[in-house]
Motif scaffolding. Structure first.
Motif, PDB file in Angstrom:
ATOM      1  N   SER A  98     -35.737  20.659 -18.419  1.00  0.00           N
ATOM      2  CA  SER A  98     -34.801  21.381 -19.287  1.00  0.00           C
ATOM      3  C   SER A  98     -35.301  22.761 -19.652  1.00  0.00           C
ATOM      4  CB  SER A  98     -34.576  20.585 -20.573  1.00  0.00           C
ATOM      5  OG  SER A  98     -35.779  20.538 -21.336  1.00  0.00           O
ATOM      6  N   GLY A  99     -36.574  23.064 -19.401  1.00  0.00           N
ATOM      7  CA  GLY A  99     -37.183  24.305 -19.846  1.00  0.00           C
ATOM      8  C   GLY A  99     -38.038  24.124 -21.086  1.00  0.00           C
ATOM      9  N   ARG A 100     -37.962  22.959 -21.725  1.00  0.00           N
ATOM     10  CA  ARG A 100     -38.820  22.702 -22.887  1.00  0.00           C
ATOM     11  C   ARG A 100     -40.283  22.688 -22.463  1.00  0.00           C
ATOM     12  NH1 ARG A 100     -34.754  18.555 -23.650  1.00  0.00           N
ATOM     13  NH2 ARG A 100     -33.466  18.965 -25.496  1.00  0.00           N
ATOM     14  N   LYS A 101     -41.150  23.135 -23.385  1.00  0.00           N
ATOM     15  CA  LYS A 101     -42.591  23.062 -23.187  1.00  0.00           C
ATOM     16  C   LYS A 101     -43.148  22.120 -24.243  1.00  0.00           C
ATOM     17  CE  LYS A 101     -42.805  27.887 -21.678  1.00  0.00           C
ATOM     18  NZ  LYS A 101     -43.386  29.223 -21.962  1.00  0.00           N
ATOM     19  N   ARG A 102     -43.877  21.117 -23.809  1.00  0.00           N
ATOM     20  CA  ARG A 102     -44.447  20.157 -24.739  1.00  0.00           C
ATOM     21  C   ARG A 102     -45.887  19.853 -24.344  1.00  0.00           C
ATOM     22  NH1 ARG A 102     -40.587  21.657 -26.880  1.00  0.00           N
ATOM     23  NH2 ARG A 102     -38.920  20.488 -27.934  1.00  0.00           N
ATOM     24  N   GLN A 103     -46.724  19.615 -25.347  1.00  0.00           N
ATOM     25  CA  GLN A 103     -48.131  19.336 -25.115  1.00  0.00           C
ATOM     26  C   GLN A 103     -48.453  17.888 -25.455  1.00  0.00           C
ATOM     27  OE1 GLN A 103     -49.914  22.293 -27.625  1.00  0.00           O
ATOM     28  NE2 GLN A 103     -49.792  23.896 -26.071  1.00  0.00           N
ATOM     29  N   TYR A 104     -49.208  17.250 -24.560  1.00  0.00           N
ATOM     30  CA  TYR A 104     -49.578  15.851 -24.752  1.00  0.00           C
ATOM     31  C   TYR A 104     -51.059  15.681 -24.448  1.00  0.00           C
ATOM     32  CZ  TYR A 104     -44.531  15.272 -24.647  1.00  0.00           C
ATOM     33  OH  TYR A 104     -43.185  15.391 -24.918  1.00  0.00           O
ATOM     34  N   SER A 105     -51.729  14.912 -25.284  1.00  0.00           N
ATOM     35  CA  SER A 105     -53.169  14.693 -25.113  1.00  0.00           C
ATOM     36  C   SER A 105     -53.446  13.928 -23.826  1.00  0.00           C
ATOM     37  CB  SER A 105     -53.732  13.908 -26.305  1.00  0.00           C
ATOM     38  OG  SER A 105     -53.610  14.636 -27.499  1.00  0.00           O
ATOM     39  N   LEU A 106     -54.524  14.311 -23.164  1.00  0.00           N
ATOM     40  CA  LEU A 106     -54.980  13.572 -21.992  1.00  0.00           C
ATOM     41  C   LEU A 106     -55.735  12.337 -22.457  1.00  0.00           C
ATOM     42  CD1 LEU A 106     -56.077  16.641 -19.912  1.00  0.00           C
ATOM     43  CD2 LEU A 106     -54.363  14.976 -19.187  1.00  0.00           C
ATOM     44  N   SER A 301     -40.317  26.470 -42.047  1.00  0.00           N
ATOM     45  CA  SER A 301     -41.056  27.462 -41.271  1.00  0.00           C
ATOM     46  C   SER A 301     -40.105  28.508 -40.710  1.00  0.00           C
ATOM     47  CB  SER A 301     -41.822  26.792 -40.128  1.00  0.00           C
ATOM     48  OG  SER A 301     -40.928  26.364 -39.114  1.00  0.00           O
ATOM     49  N   ALA A 302     -40.670  29.664 -40.406  1.00  0.00           N
ATOM     50  CA  ALA A 302     -39.874  30.712 -39.768  1.00  0.00           C
ATOM     51  C   ALA A 302     -39.368  30.244 -38.405  1.00  0.00           C
ATOM     52  CB  ALA A 302     -40.712  31.981 -39.630  1.00  0.00           C
ATOM     53  N   LEU A 303     -40.180  29.428 -37.711  1.00  0.00           N
ATOM     54  CA  LEU A 303     -39.750  28.919 -36.413  1.00  0.00           C
ATOM     55  C   LEU A 303     -38.511  28.045 -36.545  1.00  0.00           C
ATOM     56  CD1 LEU A 303     -40.144  28.472 -33.378  1.00  0.00           C
ATOM     57  CD2 LEU A 303     -41.696  26.600 -33.936  1.00  0.00           C
ATOM     58  N   ASP A 304     -38.477  27.167 -37.532  1.00  0.00           N
ATOM     59  CA  ASP A 304     -37.315  26.298 -37.716  1.00  0.00           C
ATOM     60  C   ASP A 304     -36.047  27.122 -37.920  1.00  0.00           C
ATOM     61  OD1 ASP A 304     -38.813  24.019 -37.470  1.00  0.00           O
ATOM     62  OD2 ASP A 304     -39.098  23.748 -39.618  1.00  0.00           O
ATOM     63  N   VAL A 305     -36.142  28.154 -38.742  1.00  0.00           N
ATOM     64  CA  VAL A 305     -34.979  28.998 -39.020  1.00  0.00           C
ATOM     65  C   VAL A 305     -34.598  29.798 -37.773  1.00  0.00           C
ATOM     66  CG1 VAL A 305     -34.154  30.947 -40.398  1.00  0.00           C
ATOM     67  CG2 VAL A 305     -35.463  29.108 -41.486  1.00  0.00           C
ATOM     68  N   LEU A 306     -35.581  30.355 -37.082  1.00  0.00           N
ATOM     69  CA  LEU A 306     -35.305  31.130 -35.872  1.00  0.00           C
ATOM     70  C   LEU A 306     -34.661  30.283 -34.786  1.00  0.00           C
ATOM     71  CD1 LEU A 306     -38.405  33.454 -35.324  1.00  0.00           C
ATOM     72  CD2 LEU A 306     -36.017  34.154 -35.545  1.00  0.00           C
ATOM     73  N   HIS A 307     -35.140  29.051 -34.652  1.00  0.00           N
ATOM     74  CA  HIS A 307     -34.641  28.211 -33.564  1.00  0.00           C
ATOM     75  C   HIS A 307     -33.167  27.872 -33.744  1.00  0.00           C
ATOM     76  CE1 HIS A 307     -34.688  24.789 -30.670  1.00  0.00           C
ATOM     77  NE2 HIS A 307     -35.493  25.605 -30.052  1.00  0.00           N
ATOM     78  N   GLU A 308     -32.700  27.819 -34.974  1.00  0.00           N
ATOM     79  CA  GLU A 308     -31.278  27.577 -35.199  1.00  0.00           C
ATOM     80  C   GLU A 308     -30.434  28.739 -34.694  1.00  0.00           C
ATOM     81  OE1 GLU A 308     -30.927  26.809 -39.344  1.00  0.00           O
ATOM     82  OE2 GLU A 308     -31.678  24.745 -39.201  1.00  0.00           O
ATOM     83  N   ASP A 312     -32.903  29.150 -27.474  1.00  0.00           N
ATOM     84  CA  ASP A 312     -33.756  29.293 -26.301  1.00  0.00           C
ATOM     85  C   ASP A 312     -35.176  29.734 -26.643  1.00  0.00           C
ATOM     86  OD1 ASP A 312     -31.687  28.549 -24.674  1.00  0.00           O
ATOM     87  OD2 ASP A 312     -31.075  30.592 -24.181  1.00  0.00           O
ATOM     88  N   LEU A 313     -35.456  30.002 -27.908  1.00  0.00           N
ATOM     89  CA  LEU A 313     -36.804  30.410 -28.299  1.00  0.00           C
ATOM     90  C   LEU A 313     -37.780  29.270 -27.986  1.00  0.00           C
ATOM     91  CD1 LEU A 313     -38.529  32.599 -29.822  1.00  0.00           C
ATOM     92  CD2 LEU A 313     -38.196  31.192 -31.857  1.00  0.00           C
ATOM     93  N   PRO A 314     -38.790  29.521 -27.151  1.00  0.00           N
ATOM     94  CA  PRO A 314     -39.704  28.430 -26.786  1.00  0.00           C
ATOM     95  C   PRO A 314     -40.688  28.116 -27.898  1.00  0.00           C
ATOM     96  CG  PRO A 314     -40.415  30.467 -25.756  1.00  0.00           C
ATOM     97  CD  PRO A 314     -39.116  30.779 -26.453  1.00  0.00           C
ATOM     98  N   PHE A 315     -41.142  26.883 -27.935  1.00  0.00           N
ATOM     99  CA  PHE A 315     -42.201  26.480 -28.854  1.00  0.00           C
ATOM    100  C   PHE A 315     -42.880  25.268 -28.262  1.00  0.00           C
ATOM    101  CE2 PHE A 315     -38.574  23.942 -30.168  1.00  0.00           C
ATOM    102  CZ  PHE A 315     -39.117  22.698 -30.425  1.00  0.00           C
ATOM    103  N   GLN A 373     -28.921  38.261 -25.892  1.00  0.00           N
ATOM    104  CA  GLN A 373     -27.602  37.801 -25.488  1.00  0.00           C
ATOM    105  C   GLN A 373     -27.071  36.706 -26.409  1.00  0.00           C
ATOM    106  OE1 GLN A 373     -30.362  37.530 -23.780  1.00  0.00           O
ATOM    107  NE2 GLN A 373     -30.647  35.508 -22.874  1.00  0.00           N
ATOM    108  N   ARG A 374     -27.964  36.007 -27.091  1.00  0.00           N
ATOM    109  CA  ARG A 374     -27.545  34.968 -28.005  1.00  0.00           C
ATOM    110  C   ARG A 374     -26.873  35.529 -29.254  1.00  0.00           C
ATOM    111  NH1 ARG A 374     -27.113  29.586 -26.572  1.00  0.00           N
ATOM    112  NH2 ARG A 374     -28.687  29.151 -25.011  1.00  0.00           N
ATOM    113  N   LEU A 375     -27.082  36.820 -29.518  1.00  0.00           N
ATOM    114  CA  LEU A 375     -26.550  37.436 -30.724  1.00  0.00           C
ATOM    115  C   LEU A 375     -25.236  38.153 -30.475  1.00  0.00           C
ATOM    116  CD1 LEU A 375     -29.860  38.976 -32.065  1.00  0.00           C
ATOM    117  CD2 LEU A 375     -28.852  36.756 -32.603  1.00  0.00           C
ATOM    118  N   SER A 376     -24.829  38.239 -29.208  1.00  0.00           N
ATOM    119  CA  SER A 376     -23.602  38.981 -28.887  1.00  0.00           C
ATOM    120  C   SER A 376     -22.362  38.147 -29.141  1.00  0.00           C
ATOM    121  CB  SER A 376     -23.661  39.426 -27.420  1.00  0.00           C
ATOM    122  OG  SER A 376     -23.780  38.294 -26.564  1.00  0.00           O
TER     123      SER A 376
END
Length: 376
Positions: A98-106, A301-308, A312-315, A373-376
């Motif tokens: 999907s384009g999501r980036k996620r981190q998982y412990s080895l 968090s600022a990220l939570d507000v931005l992501h709404e 497409d903002l990655p985290f 483009q998300r703001l147009s």
């Protein structure tokens, strides 16, 4: 819970609130090494012609149900090539379809250079990454990854207590194997809602059986023994042992509060969820010079507000060390709370909105490339 030895400053990302000079030197070396590795492996906010993340495609060789809602994946190179090395505590970043980036412990064997193993619990109502791993990554599926990085290094002190809550066993299990291999004085306690919800029970049983001292591994399901107090967990530590803890935020916060009254010598921890915001102040974000103004409440968090506003903002880590959510601030004063950005990057306007904020009432004007483009 009272702490007999006061902590004068908050613990760092690795949870060392009162380290001695040796631990301070070790922490400085670890911070330097982790930062250098992270810089090489994490994409910047804007594409760079000189710095490109190393991404390779791996295939899901085997998939196994480890517990309720927990699957493990063994990842291999399609051509059987050797994989980059890693040490206990390291994690792998997956670039999901999907384009999501996620981190998982080895959570496999660092000596096995041909396979990586991760384990993922399905999180209902989460950000969608765990559900995608469960639903889309079957055997034979391919997934892009970046090389292992370590923000939770195992220092292999002479005596250690390893504390895991639920899926937090993933970075702890390789540490236990390494402690056993080195002949350290170690203990491990795994807590969880029930035995059915706790992964790798068979491997922990094998580890306990192989230990000369039968009292090294403790399994504490809440429905059998009750929810343990942090002081009770810390009481299992060997004399002057270092504590490594990974699990839900309430468990980690409890261990941190009880640590000062324990006989443990050092505390290292890793969260698998963002820490709670305890000292936030409201401020504002503005998307571009003429874009909308987004209020950031004291408890978000600022990220939570931005992501709404910018889906497409990655985290990824949401804890201020991976750098994936990096944004550029054109105007305003940032209260930097990350452990990733250099002084130069901060001076040039970089910000990690997952943890960093602004003074009360401040407005941060952000550059919104490449999401305009998300703001147009």
């Amino acid at each position: 819970m009272d702490i007999s030895t006061p902590v004068t400053r908050p613990p760092d990302l690795y949870g060392r609130p009162r380290g001695d000079s040796f631990m301070q030197k070790l922490a400085a070396f670890s911070d330097h090494a982790v930062t250098r590795l992270a810089r090489r492996a994490t994409p910047p906010w804007r594409p760079s012609a000189t710095e490109t993340p190393v991404v390779r495609e791996l295939v899901v060789a085997t998939r196994r149900q480890e517990a309720e809602d927990v699957v493990s994946l063994r990842l291999e190179a399609p051509d059987g090539a050797i994989l980059p090395p890693w040490q206990p505590g390291a994690h792998l970043e997956l670039r999901l379809p999907s384009g999501r980036k996620r981190q998982y412990s080895l959570c496999g064997d660092p000596a096995d250079r041909y396979r990586y193993r991760i384990a993922v619990r399905r999180i209902a109502g989460g950000g969608g990454g765990s559900a995608e791993v469960h639903d889309a990554l079957g055997e034979g599926a391919r997934v892009a990854v970046t090389p292992p990085r370590n923000a939770f290094p195992f220092a292999a002190e002479a005596s250690v207590l390893l504390v895991a809550g639920g899926i937090g066993i993933t970075p702890i299990l390789p540490m236990a194997r390494e402690a056993a291999r080195r002949g350290l004085d170690w203990r491990l306690v795994h807590t969880g809602r029930s035995r059915a919800s706790m992964p790798f029970a068979a491997e922990l049983a094998e580890l306990a059986a192989a230990a000369a001292d039968s009292g090294r591994v403790f399994i504490r399901p809440d429905d059998e023994s009750g929810v343990p107090e942090a002081a009770e967990l810390l009481s299992l530590s060997p004399a002057a042992g270092a504590v490594y803890c990974c699990g839900p935020a309430p468990m980690i916060d409890g261990v941190r509060r009880a640590f000062g009254a324990s006989g443990a010598s050092a505390l290292h921890y890793e969260r698998f969820a963002p820490p709670p915001i305890t000292d936030g102040r409201p401020f504002e974000l503005q998307l571009g010079d003429t874009g909308p103004v987004l209020p950031v409440p004291y408890d978000r968090s600022a990220l939570d507000v931005l992501h709404e506003a910018l889906p497409d903002l990655p985290f990824s880590c949401r804890q201020g060390f991976c750098g994936t959510c990096r944004v550029q601030v054109a105007l305003g004063q940032v209260d930097h709370r990350d452990r990733r950005l250099t002084a130069t990057e901060r001076a040039e306007g970089a910000m990690l909105p997952c943890v960093s904020r602004a003074p009360e009432g401040e407005r941060l004007v952000l550059e919104v490339y490449p999401y305009a483009q998300r703001l147009s």
